[in-house]
Design a protein around this motif. Structure first.
Motif, PDB file in Angstrom:
ATOM      1  N   THR A  64       0.831  -1.212   0.000  1.00 10.88           N
ATOM      2  CA  THR A  64       0.000   0.000   0.000  1.00 10.88           C
ATOM      3  C   THR A  64       0.859   1.252   0.000  1.00 10.88           C
ATOM      4  N   ASP A  65       0.505   2.204  -0.841  1.00 11.80           N
ATOM      5  CA  ASP A  65       1.089   3.533  -0.774  1.00 11.80           C
ATOM      6  C   ASP A  65       0.175   4.377   0.105  1.00 11.80           C
ATOM      7  N   MET A  66       0.642   4.719   1.305  1.00 12.21           N
ATOM      8  CA  MET A  66      -0.203   5.437   2.262  1.00 12.21           C
ATOM      9  C   MET A  66      -0.463   6.887   1.846  1.00 12.21           C
ATOM     10  N   GLY A  67       0.082   7.294   0.737  1.00 12.63           N
ATOM     11  CA  GLY A  67      -0.218   8.622   0.220  1.00 12.63           C
ATOM     12  C   GLY A  67      -1.330   8.625  -0.808  1.00 12.63           C
ATOM     13  N   LYS A  68      -1.898   7.428  -1.086  1.00 11.73           N
ATOM     14  CA  LYS A  68      -2.933   7.315  -2.109  1.00 11.73           C
ATOM     15  C   LYS A  68      -4.208   6.719  -1.516  1.00 11.73           C
ATOM     16  N   ALA A  69      -5.269   7.511  -1.524  1.00 11.79           N
ATOM     17  CA  ALA A  69      -6.526   7.103  -0.889  1.00 11.79           C
ATOM     18  C   ALA A  69      -7.113   5.846  -1.512  1.00 11.79           C
ATOM     19  N   ASP A  70      -6.992   5.697  -2.835  1.00 12.84           N
ATOM     20  CA  ASP A  70      -7.583   4.531  -3.480  1.00 12.84           C
ATOM     21  C   ASP A  70      -6.877   3.242  -3.053  1.00 12.84           C
ATOM     22  N   GLU A  71      -5.553   3.304  -2.874  1.00 11.34           N
ATOM     23  CA  GLU A  71      -4.829   2.126  -2.417  1.00 11.34           C
ATOM     24  C   GLU A  71      -5.146   1.809  -0.958  1.00 11.34           C
ATOM     25  N   ILE A  72      -5.310   2.838  -0.145  1.00 11.31           N
ATOM     26  CA  ILE A  72      -5.677   2.635   1.262  1.00 11.31           C
ATOM     27  C   ILE A  72      -7.029   1.946   1.356  1.00 11.31           C
ATOM     28  N   GLU A  73      -7.996   2.414   0.575  1.00 14.32           N
ATOM     29  CA  GLU A  73      -9.338   1.825   0.614  1.00 14.32           C
ATOM     30  C   GLU A  73      -9.323   0.386   0.105  1.00 14.32           C
ATOM     31  N   ALA A  74      -8.564   0.125  -0.952  1.00 12.94           N
ATOM     32  CA  ALA A  74      -8.480  -1.232  -1.491  1.00 12.94           C
ATOM     33  C   ALA A  74      -7.847  -2.185  -0.478  1.00 12.94           C
ATOM     34  N   SER A  75      -6.803  -1.731   0.189  1.00 21.85           N
ATOM     35  CA  SER A  75      -6.149  -2.566   1.193  1.00 21.85           C
ATOM     36  C   SER A  75      -7.058  -2.812   2.381  1.00 21.85           C
ATOM     37  N   PHE A  76      -7.833  -1.810   2.755  1.00 26.92           N
ATOM     38  CA  PHE A  76      -8.770  -1.984   3.863  1.00 26.92           C
ATOM     39  C   PHE A  76      -9.817  -3.049   3.528  1.00 26.92           C
ATOM     40  N   LYS A  77     -10.355  -2.995   2.321  1.00 26.42           N
ATOM     41  CA  LYS A  77     -11.344  -4.000   1.915  1.00 26.42           C
ATOM     42  C   LYS A  77     -10.725  -5.395   1.902  1.00 26.42           C
ATOM     43  N   CYS A  92       2.836   3.851  11.482  1.00 31.46           N
ATOM     44  CA  CYS A  92       4.259   4.224  11.452  1.00 31.46           C
ATOM     45  C   CYS A  92       4.669   4.895  10.154  1.00 31.46           C
ATOM     46  N   ALA A  93       3.895   4.743   9.104  1.00 28.05           N
ATOM     47  CA  ALA A  93       4.300   5.245   7.798  1.00 28.05           C
ATOM     48  C   ALA A  93       4.523   6.749   7.833  1.00 28.05           C
ATOM     49  N   GLY A  94       5.612   7.188   7.237  1.00 30.53           N
ATOM     50  CA  GLY A  94       5.892   8.614   7.180  1.00 30.53           C
ATOM     51  C   GLY A  94       7.296   8.871   6.672  1.00 30.53           C
ATOM     52  N   PHE A  95       7.551  10.103   6.236  1.00 28.37           N
ATOM     53  CA  PHE A  95       8.893  10.472   5.808  1.00 28.37           C
ATOM     54  C   PHE A  95       9.082  11.973   6.003  1.00 28.37           C
ATOM     55  N   GLY A  96      10.338  12.403   5.925  1.00 28.69           N
ATOM     56  CA  GLY A  96      10.634  13.821   6.063  1.00 28.69           C
ATOM     57  C   GLY A  96      11.823  14.215   5.216  1.00 28.69           C
ATOM     58  N   LYS A  97      11.983  15.506   5.011  1.00 25.59           N
ATOM     59  CA  LYS A  97      13.152  16.046   4.323  1.00 25.59           C
ATOM     60  C   LYS A  97      13.626  17.274   5.093  1.00 25.59           C
ATOM     61  N   PHE A  98      14.932  17.322   5.345  1.00 25.66           N
ATOM     62  CA  PHE A  98      15.500  18.444   6.080  1.00 25.66           C
ATOM     63  C   PHE A  98      16.052  19.482   5.114  1.00 25.66           C
ATOM     64  N   THR A 106       7.036  22.488  -3.426  1.00 23.00           N
ATOM     65  CA  THR A 106       5.617  22.294  -3.097  1.00 23.00           C
ATOM     66  C   THR A 106       5.247  20.816  -3.170  1.00 23.00           C
ATOM     67  N   GLN A 107       5.830  20.109  -4.127  1.00 23.44           N
ATOM     68  CA  GLN A 107       5.535  18.683  -4.275  1.00 23.44           C
ATOM     69  C   GLN A 107       5.981  17.895  -3.052  1.00 23.44           C
ATOM     70  N   ASP A 108       7.171  18.196  -2.527  1.00 22.80           N
ATOM     71  CA  ASP A 108       7.660  17.494  -1.338  1.00 22.80           C
ATOM     72  C   ASP A 108       6.771  17.751  -0.135  1.00 22.80           C
ATOM     73  N   VAL A 109       6.384  19.003   0.054  1.00 24.04           N
ATOM     74  CA  VAL A 109       5.533  19.354   1.198  1.00 24.04           C
ATOM     75  C   VAL A 109       4.175  18.670   1.077  1.00 24.04           C
ATOM     76  N   THR A 110       3.610  18.699  -0.130  1.00 22.40           N
ATOM     77  CA  THR A 110       2.316  18.063  -0.352  1.00 22.40           C
ATOM     78  C   THR A 110       2.392  16.557  -0.096  1.00 22.40           C
ATOM     79  N   SER A 111       3.432  15.921  -0.618  1.00 25.93           N
ATOM     80  CA  SER A 111       3.603  14.476  -0.431  1.00 25.93           C
ATOM     81  C   SER A 111       3.768  14.125   1.045  1.00 25.93           C
ATOM     82  N   MET A 112       4.506  14.966   1.761  1.00 28.59           N
ATOM     83  CA  MET A 112       4.735  14.731   3.179  1.00 28.59           C
ATOM     84  C   MET A 112       3.421  14.739   3.953  1.00 28.59           C
TER      85      MET A 112
END
Length: 264
Positions: A64-77, A92-98, A106-112
């Motif tokens: 599952t890619d926890m940044g994608k709602a459709d994958e989250i819903e599919a995995s839940f089902k 636990c899923a998460g990431f950061g950039k210093f 903007t893409q990095d912030v949005t993805s985060m």
């Protein structure tokens, strides 16, 4: 190892490495049926095999890619088709950039925020509804000391973790009438792959060696508090104290952060 989690189902996001992996194996070592969620199928499959050896029971892999709602819903089902109850959810899923906020994309912030906050919230709502129907369960959300004590070059990451902390605080109140517990875990720096993305220069890791946590030690403490009423776990103790002092003396805290904690 004990059988304290025998017949319990533990769902872990970010299960392919770091603290997530350690929580999977710690839970399996106590007899739990574990559900592993992350993007890397090969790593999940490898860890699941190790978990089965420890627990003697099933380990379920849900790429599952926890940044994608459709994958989250599919995995839940997929998940609710495989198990008849869910006892623990560990996000636990998460990431950061210093990097300084003015230099961040903007893409990095949005993805985060998509992964660290929105994906967590969406999946928590799906699992939370199951736990409400069961009238029991526990949700463990990973925030960070960074969500409590500001340091430079972490504006977006710290903001995302602060959002997780406050989300968890409100969720705890809303789910209490349904006997569903919520605990927030706020670790300082941990020896994980997190810094491969967050700290490519390696300077920050060098400067915080004294505070670095072992993911296995963090996992042991988290699993130890499964089923408890503990609301928040802040690690290590030194940074937990620092976060409380910052709340009391923010001006002094800003000075100390710039002098000692912002060497990224």
């Amino acid at each position: 190892m004990s059988d304290s989690l025998r017949n319990k189902v533990v769902v872990v996001t970010g299960a392919s490495s770091g603290i997530g992996r350690s929580i999977v194996l710690e839970s399996a070592g106590r007899g739990a049926t574990v559900v592993l969620m992350a993007r890397n199928v090969d790593k999940l499959t490898e860890i699941a095999a190790e978990a089965r050896e420890l627990s003697g029971t099933e380990a379920i892999v849900l790429p599952t890619d926890m940044g994608k709602a459709d994958e989250i819903e599919a995995s839940f089902k997929n998940l609710i088709a495989k198990v008849d109850h869910i006892d623990y959810l560990v996000n636990c899923a998460g990431f950061g950039k210093f990097e300084t906020f003015m230099e961040s994309s903007t893409q990095d912030v949005t993805s985060m925020f998509q992964v660290n906050v929105l994906g967590l919230m969406y999946f928590t709502r799906l699992i939370g509804r199951v736990m409400i129907d069961q009238k029991q369960g526990q949700i463990v959300n990973f925030g960070s000391i960074a969500g409590k004590v500001p340091t430079t070059k972490s504006a977006a990451y710290s903001a995302s973790k602060a959002a997780v902390i406050q989300f968890s605080n409100v969720l705890r109140l809303e789910l209490k009438p349904f006997n569903v517990k919520v605990m927030t875990v706020n670790p300082g720096p941990v020896y994980t792959n997190f810094f491969n993305t967050a700290d490519k220069s390696g300077k920050y890791v060098e400067n915080v060696q004294a505070f670095m946590l072992d993911p296995d030690d963090v996992a042991w403490q988290v699993v130890h508090y499964f089923g408890s009423n503990k609301r928040e776990l802040n690690l290590p103790v030194s940074l937990a104290v620092a976060s409380k002092l910052y709340a009391l003396f923010p001006t002094v805290g800003d000075f100390l952060s710039l002098e000692f904690a912002s060497r990224k």
